[in-house]
Design an enzyme around this catalytic site. Structure first.
Site, PDB file in Angstrom:
ATOM      1  CG  HIS A  56      -1.863  -1.018   1.146  1.00 38.00           C
ATOM      2  ND1 HIS A  56      -3.044  -0.996   1.898  1.00 38.00           N
ATOM      3  CD2 HIS A  56      -2.142  -2.095   0.454  1.00 38.00           C
ATOM      4  CE1 HIS A  56      -3.917  -2.036   1.779  1.00 38.00           C
ATOM      5  NE2 HIS A  56      -3.254  -2.755   0.723  1.00 38.00           N
ATOM      6  CD  GLU A  58      -1.991   4.209   3.346  1.00 40.32           C
ATOM      7  OE1 GLU A  58      -3.510   4.386   3.498  1.00 40.32           O
ATOM      8  OE2 GLU A  58      -1.720   3.252   2.547  1.00 40.32           O
ATOM      9  CB  CYS A  86      -6.499  -0.427   5.131  1.00 47.32           C
ATOM     10  SG  CYS A  86      -4.766  -0.984   5.382  1.00 47.32           S
ATOM     11  CB  CYS A  89      -1.838   1.541   6.300  1.00 47.20           C
ATOM     12  SG  CYS A  89      -1.510   0.762   4.740  1.00 47.20           S
TER      13      CYS A  89
END
Length: 147
Positions: A56, A58, A86, A89
């Site tokens: 992801h 992040e 999410c 993260c």
């Protein structure tokens, strides 16, 4: 003197990253990490390219910022991300002890708030910065996928 380095200024940079993800066929999420008005990490989703569910935006940004700083803690840093993190993260952001998170669009289905995930108690959160632009990019992406 007016400070040009606003949350909107930095979120536009995160949106540029999200557009790069969009162009690569990745879910268009972009992130940057800033310290002292300097971008020290920039990233976007790479889950398809890397075949990695943890890639992801992040997570990529956390790793890049930690490498830049030479340590695992992101104190005095701000994450700008186009979509609410999410729970995976958010967990990583908790452990990084990041000082501030600014996000654009909310994720009512998979966001950390819906999932009840906790951030570090000292982390400040600001929501909704350029949310419409971030949301529109997501809608375009999924509309294109459905064709």
């Amino acid at each position: 003197m007016i400070n040009p380095f606003t949350d909107e200024y930095f979120m536009k940079k995160a949106l540029q990253e999200a557009e790069m993800a969009f162009d690569k066929g990745e879910i268009p999420v972009g992130a940057i990490i800033v310290v002292n008005n300097t971008v020290i990490a920039r990233s976007h989703n790479l889950t398809e390219l890397l075949n990695d569910v943890t890639a992801h935006a992040e997570m990529q940004a956390i790793t890049a910022a930690a490498n830049y700083l030479g340590g695992k803690y992101l104190k005095d840093c701000t994450l700008y991300v186009t979509l609410e993190p999410c729970q995976m993260c958010a967990g990583a952001l908790y452990w990084s002890q990041i000082s501030k998170i600014v996000f654009g669009a909310s994720d009512e289905h998979r966001g950390y708030m819906k999932m009840g995930t906790q951030l570090h108690p000292k982390t400040v959160v600001k929501r909704g910065v350029l949310a419409e632009e971030a949301s529109d990019l997501m809608k375009q992406f999924f509309a294109k996928k459905r064709k």
